[in-house]
Design an enzyme around this catalytic site. Structure first.
Site, short mmCIF file in Angstrom:
data_model
loop_
_atom_site.label_atom_id
_atom_site.label_comp_id
_atom_site.label_asym_id
_atom_site.label_seq_id
_atom_site.Cartn_x
_atom_site.Cartn_y
_atom_site.Cartn_z
N ASP A 87 0.87 -1.16 0.00
CA ASP A 87 0.00 0.00 0.00
C ASP A 87 0.91 1.23 0.00
O ASP A 87 2.13 1.10 0.20
CB ASP A 87 -0.88 -0.03 1.25
CG ASP A 87 -1.69 1.23 1.43
OD1 ASP A 87 -2.37 1.63 0.47
OD2 ASP A 87 -1.63 1.82 2.53
N ASP A 124 -0.06 5.17 1.19
CA ASP A 124 -0.21 6.08 2.33
C ASP A 124 -0.27 5.31 3.64
O ASP A 124 -1.07 4.38 3.80
CB ASP A 124 -1.50 6.90 2.16
CG ASP A 124 -1.39 7.89 1.01
OD1 ASP A 124 -0.48 8.74 1.06
OD2 ASP A 124 -2.20 7.79 0.08
N ASP A 170 -1.81 -0.67 6.13
CA ASP A 170 -1.94 0.03 7.40
C ASP A 170 -3.39 0.29 7.80
O ASP A 170 -3.64 0.80 8.89
CB ASP A 170 -1.23 1.39 7.33
CG ASP A 170 -1.99 2.39 6.48
OD1 ASP A 170 -2.32 3.47 7.00
OD2 ASP A 170 -2.26 2.09 5.31
#
Length: 219
Positions: free
Chosen positions: A8, A10, A165
């Site tokens: 991923d 961000d 995240d």
């Protein structure tokens, strides 16, 4: 045999959430919406812009949601000029390159944002595959973005490891069958495990990650 690492963007490659929060706050202030940490974590992190603006501005038509999203992303790119890679990321990318392990990006961010962030971090050329929200019919938490990355890499799910995240990202990665690390830049270990993380790390230097990598390349 480990053949790819899929990231991923961000909150995973870079701790960019504070900049996103600032951009959302700037754009939504005229609507009287205050974006604080609690609202950001509950209603923004890991969600698509389509879902975010539909939830925060339900009284506006879809066309205005899209206009707000465009303005927010432009504000983010303006504000995101001095970001640094998450601790240990460059070491991990070097390790993978030295072993012929391919690197892929899977993000709900638009292509303009992904290009900007990778350029700011100086790692654009490290990614063999880049899947952004513009390229798929459905974003995370749907597994389609990860399934698309696996298809383009030409590998099976058990030949890759994912890093996420957010709850939506973790659900997408696990839905695609990937062994997945939760990166603790925003949520707790308990939160990430609750949505399916196989293990959690605070940075890419964490021992748990390197122990697994060594086992996987020795398999």
């Amino acid at each position: 045999m480990l053949k790819a690492l899929i990231f991923d963007m961000d909150g995973t490659l870079v701790h960019s959430d504070p900049v996103h929060l600032e951009a959302f706050a700037e754009i939504l202030a005229p609507e009287g919406i205050v974006i604080d940490e609690e609202l950001y974590r509950s209603s923004i992190i890991g969600h698509t812009n389509e879902a975010i603006f539909a939830a925060l501005l339900p009284h506006l038509p879809v066309e205005e949601h899209e206009a707000y999203a465009d303005r927010k992303e432009a504000a983010f790119r303006r504000l995101a000029q001095a970001l640094k890679p998450l601790d240990g990321l460059l070491d991990l990318l070097d390790w993978a390159d030295a072993r012929g392990i391919r690197i892929a990006l899977v993000t709900n961010a638009p292509l303009l944002n992904a290009t900007h962030i990778l350029d700011v971090l100086g790692i654009t050329d490290r990614f063999a595959i880049k899947i952004t929200i513009d390229q798929v019919a459905r974003g995370k938490p749907d597994p389609l973005p990860y399934l698309t990355a696996l298809e383009r890499l030409g590998i099976a799910a058990d030949e890759a490891i994912a890093f996420e995240d957010s709850p939506s990202g973790m659900r997408a990665a696990k839905g695609a069958g990937l062994y997945s690390f939760g990166v603790l830049t925003g949520l707790s270990a308990e939160d990430m495990r609750a949505v399916g993380a196989d293990d959690v790390i605070e940075t890419f230097h964490d021992r748990a990650l390197w122990q697994l990598l060594e086992r996987r390349i020795a398999a």
